[in-house]
Design an enzyme around this catalytic site. Structure first.
Site, PDB file in Angstrom:
ATOM      1  N   HIS A 240       0.815  -1.211   0.000  1.00 14.39           N
ATOM      2  CA  HIS A 240       0.000   0.000   0.000  1.00 14.39           C
ATOM      3  C   HIS A 240       0.852   1.265   0.000  1.00 14.39           C
ATOM      4  O   HIS A 240       0.447   2.292   0.545  1.00 14.39           O
ATOM      5  CB  HIS A 240      -0.949  -0.005   1.206  1.00 14.39           C
ATOM      6  N   ASN A 241       2.019   1.200  -0.608  1.00 19.23           N
ATOM      7  CA  ASN A 241       2.894   2.371  -0.688  1.00 19.23           C
ATOM      8  C   ASN A 241       2.484   3.250  -1.868  1.00 19.23           C
ATOM      9  O   ASN A 241       2.326   2.767  -2.988  1.00 19.23           O
ATOM     10  CB  ASN A 241       4.356   1.941  -0.854  1.00 19.23           C
TER      11      ASN A 241
END
Length: 411
Positions: A240-241
């Site tokens: 989820h970067n």
């Protein structure tokens, strides 16, 4: 002279408009709310006050924008009313399946004043009120209890999650379109990948392609929330970067993650790629993860237990001494969710979920491993497909190819 305190606390605000074309048919929305009311009657619940993005959207087709204001959907056996803030004017009414009431900003407690007004008009002044324990804050719970002292607050969040886990034909059609649009976003991402290009430029190119296709396919829909996580190098370590200004380098491991959002519904495409070349260790790890992915796709079928799928896939990683490099579960349900709402936690491919896969469910297969920076093969490896479960088996609705044969990007 008129004072601010003289202004109305609630209003019916249609603003001269008409209801927009809904996402789903009247029959579909009636089906959802009939099932809800049947559950309420069976559980002895007199009214429900939804406050979450996902349940308000699921039962009314209205997806709110909070900006620290409160929203609700109040449902009784006879009433179905979204409660929205005056700042949105007539839009919530235009998009709501049934009725809408607007509360104004002029008194602090106008939100609960509006909720109480709707409940009273629906014949509710005391009894059992369904709320969402997994969303309602302690402050709001106290305020509701103070405003309705003769009311017992009953959690409905888990029960209605069970309703959302099974998708109708109309929902599946929308999810299939979402998967198709995610593939379009993926193709646009690949088109933009070049050495020296920053991550955010690649993400923007893919996002624009998806938004345009959503607008073409659903010209009546709001265009919101669609996004891409495009990661390179060390930034692939977290699923989820967000995109950064890091520029792509030859030999980079890349992670493509496309999320077209249609009327609150989430779909996704996720792929591991490499730019121009791949080291031997990177290739070895990538192929192991693809092996897990392929086996996972085979295991998803009617009658399979979520925990059993996870257990078998764990064995493949264990054989390669990679079990500790896993980062999250093997897959999850699809429907009304995003990175800030939703999540049907009862339908996830995890070791502690006993749920049996049934027709009407839609789940992903998305194995991931992460090798820390500085070690051979460093980076995050992830593939993601969406599968629709039916009486006859499963249908993989993701068409974008995966693996080294397809995703070593040469420019």
């Amino acid at each position: 002279m008129q004072q601010i305190t003289d202004l109305e606390r609630t209003k019916i605000l249609q603003n001269g408009g008409e209801k927009v074309k809904p996402t789903f048919s009247k029959e579909e929305m009636t089906r959802r709310n009939t099932r809800l009311r049947e559950y309420m009657a069976k559980a002895g619940i007199d009214a429900v006050m939804f406050t979450s993005y996902h349940n308000i959207n699921y039962y009314s087709d209205f997806l709110y924008t909070s900006f620290n204001r409160s929203y609700a959907l109040v449902v009784t056996q006879d009433k179905h009313v979204t409660v929205s803030a005056n700042i949105d004017a007539g839009m919530p009414w235009r998009r709501s399946f049934d009725e809408n009431i607007v509360y104004t900003d002029w008194k602090r407690d106008n939100f609960l004043y509006a909720v109480k007004k709707v409940l009273n008009e629906g014949g509710f002044s005391s009894g059992r009120l369904g709320v969402e324990n997994d969303h309602m804050t302690l402050d709001l719970r106290r305020q509701v209890q103070d405003a309705l002292p003769n009311t017992e607050l009953v959690d409905v969040s888990q029960a209605v999650m069970g309703h959302r886990m099974f998708k109708s034909d109309e929902e599946i059609d929308l999810i299939k379109n979402g998967a198709r649009i995610a593939d379009i976003g993926g193709a646009a991402v690949v088109e933009a990948i070049r050495e020296g290009v920053p991550e955010y430029e690649v993400a923007l190119h893919g996002t624009e392609a998806m938004v345009r296709e959503i607008a073409r396919t659903y010209p009546h829909a709001e265009l919101r929330d669609t996004w891409i996580w495009f990661q390179s190098g060390i930034n692939t370590d977290g699923a989820h970067n967000w995109a950064t200004s890091r520029k792509l380098q030859r030999g980079d491991i890349l992670s493509l993650n496309c999320f077209p959002m249609i009327a609150g519904y989430y779909t996704a495409l996720e792929r591991t790629l490499f730019l121009e070349e791949v080291s031997d260790r990177h290739l070895e790890l990538w192929e192991i993860n693809c092996k897990v992915h392929r086996r996972g796709l085979e295991l998803i079928k009617p009658g399979a237990r979520c925990m059993d799928i996870a257990a078998e896939l764990n064995e493949i990683y264990r054989e390669h001494d990679l079990l500790a490099n896993r980062t999250f579960g093997y897959g999850h349900s699809f429907g009304v969710l995003s990175h800030y709402y939703g999540r049907e936690a009862g339908l996830e491919l995890r070791e502690d979920i006993e749920t049996v896969l049934e027709p009407g469910m839609v789940v992903s297969m998305e194995p991931m491993i992460m090798i820390p920076e500085g070690e051979p093969g460093a980076g995050g490896y992830r593939e993601h497909d969406i599968l629709v479960i039916s009486e006859n088996g499963t249908e993989n609705i993701t068409k974008f190819p995966f693996g080294p044969e397809h995703n070593i990007i040469k420019k």
